[in-house]
Design a protein around this motif. Structure first.
Motif, mmCIF file in Angstrom:
data_model
loop_
_atom_site.group_PDB
_atom_site.id
_atom_site.type_symbol
_atom_site.label_atom_id
_atom_site.label_comp_id
_atom_site.label_asym_id
_atom_site.label_seq_id
_atom_site.Cartn_x
_atom_site.Cartn_y
_atom_site.Cartn_z
ATOM 1 N N SER A 143 -5.724 -11.317 -0.954
ATOM 2 C CA SER A 143 -4.135 -10.435 -0.427
ATOM 3 C C SER A 143 -4.399 -9.195 -0.224
ATOM 4 O O SER A 143 -3.966 -8.590 0.932
ATOM 5 C CB SER A 143 -3.741 -10.548 -1.814
ATOM 6 O OG SER A 143 -4.911 -10.118 -2.861
ATOM 7 N N VAL A 144 -5.839 -8.719 -0.379
ATOM 8 C CA VAL A 144 -6.271 -7.751 0.049
ATOM 9 C C VAL A 144 -7.123 -7.236 1.493
ATOM 10 O O VAL A 144 -6.649 -6.629 2.403
ATOM 11 C CB VAL A 144 -7.500 -6.895 -1.186
ATOM 12 C CG1 VAL A 144 -7.798 -5.841 -0.436
ATOM 13 C CG2 VAL A 144 -7.085 -7.082 -2.511
ATOM 14 N N ALA A 145 -7.143 -8.878 1.731
ATOM 15 C CA ALA A 145 -7.889 -8.938 3.019
ATOM 16 C C ALA A 145 -6.704 -9.118 4.026
ATOM 17 O O ALA A 145 -7.194 -8.581 5.128
ATOM 18 C CB ALA A 145 -8.992 -10.230 2.957
ATOM 19 N N GLY A 146 -5.894 -9.617 4.022
ATOM 20 C CA GLY A 146 -4.277 -9.315 4.305
ATOM 21 C C GLY A 146 -3.774 -7.685 5.102
ATOM 22 O O GLY A 146 -2.804 -7.773 5.907
ATOM 23 N N ILE A 147 -3.663 -7.117 4.217
ATOM 24 C CA ILE A 147 -2.908 -5.879 4.053
ATOM 25 C C ILE A 147 -4.596 -5.308 4.597
ATOM 26 O O ILE A 147 -4.133 -4.324 5.937
ATOM 27 C CB ILE A 147 -3.216 -4.875 2.669
ATOM 28 C CG1 ILE A 147 -1.781 -5.940 1.827
ATOM 29 C CG2 ILE A 147 -3.024 -4.048 3.185
ATOM 30 C CD1 ILE A 147 -2.022 -5.248 0.460
#
Length: 288
Positions: free
Chosen positions: A25-29
């Motif tokens: 989820s952090v990587a997607g942002i």
């Protein structure tokens, strides 16, 4: 393909284990911050949707697409790819400086979006404590050429290892710049509009998650945005803290969240197919 179809990657792949990590989820942002620095790519998004209003949708659609092609059946992944290619074929944008019309499915733009995502997934995962060896990271980049094929790229022209990914970013950097459209994306990601009952959650959770994703950008990306870059040590501390916090939530609970791609895969292939970082550690320990 029958009920035992492992899909495009299967339980033995690095992709299968990595994409189940909650730090994705952090990587997607981070990927959204990075993708917005390509002027032609971000204009393609901005001119076909409201950047501030559609960013939520884009983030969720990307997560659903990645989960679906990772854990779904082969026919389902191929259908998802065909849908994406069909949508992209119908969209174009205009370069405001030259008046040129161009399709959002230009190979160079698709390659930028792909590489920004893969780099973000790898960077955030590894720096937050996911147990990936260099060989496993190379295998992941190679596996993801299948994802690139689905969106319309020739896998032969897509980086096949981390060294190739680094060379790609070195080559593309002269094309990158901050633009009004990238500023819109950054503004949304810093404080996305939410219904007022969710404002406390945005303040308590989103700011920390998005701030961690932003900190994980390379120094040159911070420079393009005009932001002071944190030291890598400081950014890594934030990423490790986020990794510990997110991974502390039991996997059996995380997998209950919609859209349930992992639960569907385990139901199809059996309990031995559950993604696990431990499997990567064991494979690394057993490597010659």
């Amino acid at each position: 393909m029958g009920e035992t179809d492992p899909g495009l990657f299967g339980p033995d792949s690095v992709t299968w284990q990595l994409h189940a990590d909650p730090v994705m989820s952090v990587a997607g942002i981070r990927a959204l911050y990075l993708q917005a620095l390509h002027p032609r790519a971000v204009r393609g998004v901005a001119q076909n949707s409201d950047v501030r209003q559609d960013a939520w949708g884009r983030l969720l659609r990307t997560a659903s697409f990645v989960g679906g092609i990772t854990y779904g059946t082969t026919p389902a992944a191929e259908r998802a790819g065909a849908r994406i290619r069909g949508i992209h074929r119908r969209l174009d944008a205009t370069d405001p400086d030259t008046g040129e019309r161009y399709g959002v499915d230009e190979p160079g733009l698709l390659l930028w979006v792909h590489c920004a995502e893969i780099d973000s997934y790898l960077q955030v995962a590894r720096r937050s404590g996911h147990p990936l060896t260099d060989a496993q990271a190379d295998a992941y980049v190679d596996e993801q050429r299948e994802a690139a094929r689905l969106v319309g790229l020739d896998p032969a022209g897509v980086p096949a290892d981390t060294a190739g990914l680094a060379r790609y970013f070195e080559a593309v950097r002269p094309q990158l710049a901050a633009t009004p459209e990238s500023a819109e994306v950054a503004s949304f990601l810093k404080a996305p509009p939410v219904p007022w009952p969710l404002l406390p959650a945005r303040l308590a959770v989103w700011r920390a998650v998005a701030g961690t994703a932003r900190a994980a950008l390379e120094p040159w990306a911070h420079e393009l945005y005009g932001w002071p870059a944190p030291s890598q040590a400081a950014a890594d501390r934030r990423l490790r803290a986020a990794g510990r916090l997110l991974r502390a939530v039991p996997a059996r609970l995380r997998r209950q969240l919609p859209p349930g791609h992992i639960l569907g895969a385990v139901g199809r292939l059996g309990p031995g197919s559950r993604p696990s970082a431990r499997r990567l550690r064991e494979e690394a320990a057993g490597a010659p």
